[in-house]
Design a protein around this motif. Structure first.
Motif, short mmCIF file in Angstrom:
data_model
loop_
_atom_site.label_atom_id
_atom_site.label_comp_id
_atom_site.label_asym_id
_atom_site.label_seq_id
_atom_site.Cartn_x
_atom_site.Cartn_y
_atom_site.Cartn_z
N ALA A 80 0.86 -1.22 0.07
CA ALA A 80 0.06 -0.02 -0.04
C ALA A 80 1.01 1.24 -0.11
O ALA A 80 0.48 2.28 -0.68
CB ALA A 80 -0.93 -0.14 1.39
N TRP A 88 -3.05 6.34 -7.04
CA TRP A 88 -3.89 6.87 -6.31
C TRP A 88 -4.97 7.67 -6.81
O TRP A 88 -6.19 7.45 -6.66
CB TRP A 88 -3.15 7.41 -4.98
CG TRP A 88 -4.03 7.76 -3.79
CD1 TRP A 88 -5.21 7.42 -3.47
CD2 TRP A 88 -3.93 8.99 -3.12
NE1 TRP A 88 -5.94 8.06 -2.45
CE2 TRP A 88 -4.99 9.18 -2.27
CE3 TRP A 88 -2.76 9.88 -3.01
CZ2 TRP A 88 -5.03 10.21 -1.05
CZ3 TRP A 88 -2.90 11.09 -1.91
CH2 TRP A 88 -4.23 10.93 -1.10
N GLU A 230 -15.53 0.47 7.56
CA GLU A 230 -14.11 0.36 6.95
C GLU A 230 -13.60 1.98 6.83
O GLU A 230 -13.97 2.68 6.02
CB GLU A 230 -13.89 -0.31 5.82
CG GLU A 230 -14.18 -1.78 6.15
CD GLU A 230 -13.20 -2.38 6.80
OE1 GLU A 230 -11.97 -1.79 6.92
OE2 GLU A 230 -13.41 -3.38 7.67
N SER A 232 -10.77 2.62 4.92
CA SER A 232 -10.13 2.63 3.58
C SER A 232 -11.61 2.80 2.51
O SER A 232 -11.62 3.84 1.47
CB SER A 232 -9.87 1.35 3.15
OG SER A 232 -10.83 0.32 3.08
N ASN A 236 -12.02 6.28 0.18
CA ASN A 236 -12.28 6.39 -1.18
C ASN A 236 -13.17 7.44 -1.67
O ASN A 236 -12.96 8.01 -2.63
CB ASN A 236 -12.65 4.95 -1.73
CG ASN A 236 -11.64 3.77 -1.67
OD1 ASN A 236 -10.36 4.21 -1.71
ND2 ASN A 236 -12.03 2.66 -1.53
#
Length: 291
Positions: A80, A88, A230, A232, A236
């Motif tokens: 990552a 990204w 989450e 992540s 996003n």
């Protein structure tokens, strides 16, 4: 009229292609997000050991399992961290917004180059035309001066040829004809520039659309993710919101700056065309007053 329509056709095709890319890109981005969320909700995590295997082993076997789990976590974290900035950005924007912003960027560059070429002094007010035209008038070669100005592909040439064509009706009519052609040519130049201003206005709106879209995705994750969503997935949606706003502004700022700079240049060149054309035709002031 047919020639004017032919000149306008590529511009409308360019604008139509940009609008089509906007619709396709935004639709693809929204649809892909909903599809990914639907797939994520349908997938069930594997819990517990497989059937037939013991729930727990001896102490000697437990330690290697923990070591392998820790090693996998470290590998995932390293992968990552190695993710490039471009990757990204692509993950945050998705293919839909990427297509939209690329289409807007290419259109802006094409319009910028086209306006740079069109607004050049040699295309609007060439100095060599002024010298040659004045020399022919001094030699009383009026027909040759008219043909040279008419064949010259410049704004000044169109203005001078229109004035000479109406000179037989009088000096005032010649001035009116030159003013009409000058206004028409000025409208054409500003019309080409207006598309850059349109991009400068449209690009932040696309960025704002992406901002709202990304925030909706984040709040949807909070609403469907229970008490501990989450991080992540939240990131996003927030990344989509911020990157679309950033890229929209990054396109709009140079577009608006270039539009205003070129608009001032066009105004200055057209003023110079008016002054030069009137000075060159001033020797015919008494043409319509002799009768």
């Amino acid at each position: 009229m047919n020639q004017h329509v032919k000149q306008m056709r590529p511009k409308w095709m360019l604008i139509g292609f940009t609008a089509l890319a906007l619709l396709v890109g935004l639709g693809a981005s929204v649809d892909l997000d909903f599809i990914e969320q639907a797939i994520a909700q349908e997938e069930l995590p594997d819990e517990g050991p497989a059937g037939g295997e013991p729930a727990a082993g001896g102490d000697a076997n437990a330690a290697p399992a923990d070591d392998n789990a820790g090693g996998n976590d470290q590998d995932a974290e390293a992968a990552a961290n190695k993710q490039s900035m471009l990757g990204w950005v692509y993950d945050a924007l998705g293919p839909g917004y990427m297509i939209v912003f690329l289409a807007i960027s290419f259109t802006l560059v094409a319009l910028f180059v086209m306006n740079i070429i069109t607004n050049d002094r040699s295309k609007v007010c060439p100095v060599e035309l002024v010298d040659d035209f004045e020399e022919m008038l001094n030699n009383k070669q009026y027909q040759d001066a008219y043909e040279m100005a008419k064949e010259h592909e410049s704004v000044l040439g169109a203005v001078l040829s229109a004035g000479l064509a109406k000179l037989s009706s009088g000096y005032e009519q010649a001035l009116e004809a030159m003013q009409e052609i000058g206004e028409e040519e000025n409208m054409k130049l500003e019309h080409r520039l207006s598309y850059m201003a349109l991009i400068g206005t449209l690009s932040p709106m696309v960025g704002l659309f992406g901002t709202v879209h990304g925030m909706i995705n984040s709040f949807q994750t909070i609403a469907t993710g229970g008490s501990t969503p989450e991080a992540s997935e939240l990131a996003n949606g927030i990344s989509t919101a911020l990157f679309t706003t950033l890229i929209g502004l990054a396109i709009a700022i140079p577009a608006i700056a270039a539009y205003n700079i070129m608009k001032n240049r066009v105004a200055r060149l057209m003023l110079e065309v008016g002054i030069l054309s009137e000075n060159l035709m001033s020797r015919f002031q008494g043409v319509g007053q002799k009768k």
